[in-house]
Design a protein around this motif. Structure first.
Motif, PDB file in Angstrom:
ATOM      1  N   PHE A  66      -3.266 -14.844  11.627  1.00 47.05           N
ATOM      2  CA  PHE A  66      -2.353 -14.413  10.290  1.00 47.05           C
ATOM      3  C   PHE A  66      -2.839 -14.305   9.022  1.00 47.05           C
ATOM      4  N   ASN A  67      -4.626 -15.354   8.721  1.00 44.21           N
ATOM      5  CA  ASN A  67      -4.822 -15.025   7.835  1.00 44.21           C
ATOM      6  C   ASN A  67      -5.677 -13.439   7.634  1.00 44.21           C
ATOM      7  N   SER A  68      -5.543 -12.806   8.876  1.00 47.27           N
ATOM      8  CA  SER A  68      -5.880 -11.726   8.441  1.00 47.27           C
ATOM      9  C   SER A  68      -5.023 -10.533   8.107  1.00 47.27           C
ATOM     10  N   GLU A  69      -3.703 -10.609   8.057  1.00 50.95           N
ATOM     11  CA  GLU A  69      -2.628  -9.993   7.891  1.00 50.95           C
ATOM     12  C   GLU A  69      -2.276 -10.401   6.774  1.00 50.95           C
ATOM     13  N   LEU A  70      -2.209 -11.340   6.307  1.00 50.46           N
ATOM     14  CA  LEU A  70      -1.614 -11.695   4.753  1.00 50.46           C
ATOM     15  C   LEU A  70      -3.285 -11.569   4.090  1.00 50.46           C
ATOM     16  N   LEU A  71      -4.209 -11.542   4.174  1.00 51.62           N
ATOM     17  CA  LEU A  71      -5.029 -10.906   3.250  1.00 51.62           C
ATOM     18  C   LEU A  71      -4.339  -9.473   3.592  1.00 51.62           C
ATOM     19  N   LYS A  94      16.032  -2.552  10.129  1.00 56.16           N
ATOM     20  CA  LYS A  94      16.017  -3.358  11.977  1.00 56.16           C
ATOM     21  C   LYS A  94      15.161  -3.200  12.832  1.00 56.16           C
ATOM     22  N   TYR A  95      14.808  -5.058  13.363  1.00 54.05           N
ATOM     23  CA  TYR A  95      13.705  -4.348  13.920  1.00 54.05           C
ATOM     24  C   TYR A  95      13.663  -4.877  15.549  1.00 54.05           C
ATOM     25  N   GLU A  96      14.010  -5.477  16.114  1.00 57.22           N
ATOM     26  CA  GLU A  96      14.326  -6.357  17.569  1.00 57.22           C
ATOM     27  C   GLU A  96      13.219  -6.585  18.315  1.00 57.22           C
ATOM     28  N   THR A  97      13.047  -7.538  18.548  1.00 62.18           N
ATOM     29  CA  THR A  97      12.205  -8.022  19.492  1.00 62.18           C
ATOM     30  C   THR A  97      12.358  -9.146  20.528  1.00 62.18           C
ATOM     31  N   GLN A  98      11.517  -9.437  21.090  1.00 62.19           N
ATOM     32  CA  GLN A  98      11.174  -9.655  22.210  1.00 62.19           C
ATOM     33  C   GLN A  98      11.069 -11.185  22.618  1.00 62.19           C
ATOM     34  N   LEU A 108       8.283 -16.212  14.242  1.00 67.20           N
ATOM     35  CA  LEU A 108       7.809 -14.483  13.671  1.00 67.20           C
ATOM     36  C   LEU A 108       8.285 -14.744  12.175  1.00 67.20           C
ATOM     37  N   ALA A 109      10.421 -15.212  12.388  1.00 68.14           N
ATOM     38  CA  ALA A 109      10.370 -14.989  10.804  1.00 68.14           C
ATOM     39  C   ALA A 109       9.241 -15.761   9.233  1.00 68.14           C
ATOM     40  N   LEU A 110       9.376 -16.739  10.202  1.00 63.04           N
ATOM     41  CA  LEU A 110       8.758 -17.119   9.436  1.00 63.04           C
ATOM     42  C   LEU A 110       7.195 -16.179   8.704  1.00 63.04           C
ATOM     43  N   LEU A 111       6.070 -16.140   9.562  1.00 60.43           N
ATOM     44  CA  LEU A 111       5.015 -15.430   9.112  1.00 60.43           C
ATOM     45  C   LEU A 111       5.123 -14.420   8.969  1.00 60.43           C
ATOM     46  N   LEU A 112       6.370 -13.709   8.753  1.00 58.67           N
ATOM     47  CA  LEU A 112       6.225 -12.460   8.136  1.00 58.67           C
ATOM     48  C   LEU A 112       7.265 -12.235   6.909  1.00 58.67           C
ATOM     49  N   THR A 113       7.818 -13.376   6.666  1.00 58.28           N
ATOM     50  CA  THR A 113       8.126 -13.446   5.080  1.00 58.28           C
ATOM     51  C   THR A 113       6.629 -14.740   4.362  1.00 58.28           C
ATOM     52  N   LEU A 114       5.815 -14.921   5.049  1.00 56.82           N
ATOM     53  CA  LEU A 114       4.912 -15.607   3.994  1.00 56.82           C
ATOM     54  C   LEU A 114       3.903 -14.674   4.288  1.00 56.82           C
ATOM     55  N   THR A 115       4.161 -13.443   4.438  1.00 62.04           N
ATOM     56  CA  THR A 115       3.110 -12.421   4.487  1.00 62.04           C
ATOM     57  C   THR A 115       3.645 -11.609   2.731  1.00 62.04           C
ATOM     58  N   LEU A 145       5.307  -2.588  11.175  1.00 62.51           N
ATOM     59  CA  LEU A 145       5.425  -3.133  12.934  1.00 62.51           C
ATOM     60  C   LEU A 145       4.533  -2.822  13.087  1.00 62.51           C
ATOM     61  N   ARG A 146       2.648  -3.008  13.094  1.00 65.73           N
ATOM     62  CA  ARG A 146       2.188  -3.294  13.359  1.00 65.73           C
ATOM     63  C   ARG A 146       1.492  -4.555  13.372  1.00 65.73           C
ATOM     64  N   SER A 147       2.027  -4.952  12.222  1.00 64.41           N
ATOM     65  CA  SER A 147       1.919  -6.898  11.605  1.00 64.41           C
ATOM     66  C   SER A 147       2.733  -7.444  13.266  1.00 64.41           C
ATOM     67  N   LEU A 148       3.868  -6.975  12.741  1.00 60.74           N
ATOM     68  CA  LEU A 148       4.866  -7.715  13.581  1.00 60.74           C
ATOM     69  C   LEU A 148       4.404  -7.647  15.436  1.00 60.74           C
ATOM     70  N   ALA A 149       4.272  -6.180  15.614  1.00 59.89           N
ATOM     71  CA  ALA A 149       4.159  -6.534  17.159  1.00 59.89           C
ATOM     72  C   ALA A 149       2.419  -7.212  17.349  1.00 59.89           C
TER      73      ALA A 149
END
Length: 160
Positions: A66-71, A94-98, A108-115, A145-149
């Motif tokens: 998360f810190n790496s993606e945030l930066l 639209k993104y489909e998650t597993q 996942l939603a919070l991590l993505l929103t925080l970036t 998409l790479r971050s989400l994966a």
């Protein structure tokens, strides 16, 4: 999982009681904790679960990812904002998650929103699709998409 941790603490406490005669010391407790971790690791197959420190390691790994993606996303957003011409095109995709469950999807939603540069607008009632607003859909969708994966894989390691 909690049983392994409690047994490890019990071993560490016993180690400290047997070794410290005058006063109780944290260093002895820590040494006992390490001895207990080795004992629990050798016996974890009898619990029918994975070793509890493996999940802790996965959590630390998720925080580092998360810190790496945030930066990285902060640098991308700063480049877009500080450029002389505004050329980015915001959009929704639209993104489909597993991921499934009460903890995995919101994490996942919070991590993505925080970036920076992306926001989860809505999660479907089934919990398997996200509608994501990206600051620049054309250029940053691939990075997103790479971050989400990466996030999905790390969250699954922590929760499963």
């Amino acid at each position: 999982m909690p049983a392994q941790f409690l047994i490890n603490l019990f071993i560490a406490f016993l180690w400290m009681l047997f070794n410290d005669e005058d006063e109780l010391k944290f260093s002895t407790f820590f040494a006992g904790y390490l001895v207990g971790a080795v004992i629990v690791f050798l016996m974890h197959r009898f619990f029918g679960e994975q070793f509890y420190l493996k999940r802790f390691y996965a959590l630390i790994k998720l925080i580092i990812i998360f810190n790496s993606e945030l930066l990285q996303s902060s640098v991308i957003v700063l480049k877009q904002i500080l450029s002389p011409k505004i050329t980015f095109k915001p959009g929704i995709f639209k993104y489909e998650t597993q991921l499934r469950g009460e903890w995995e999807v919101p994490a996942l939603a919070l991590l993505l929103t925080l970036t920076p540069g992306s926001v989860v607008m809505e999660v479907t009632p089934e919990g398997n699709m996200f509608y994501i607003h990206a600051m620049d859909v054309e250029e940053s969708k691939e990075n997103l998409l790479r971050s989400l994966a990466k996030f999905e894989k790390a969250i699954m390691e922590v929760t499963r």
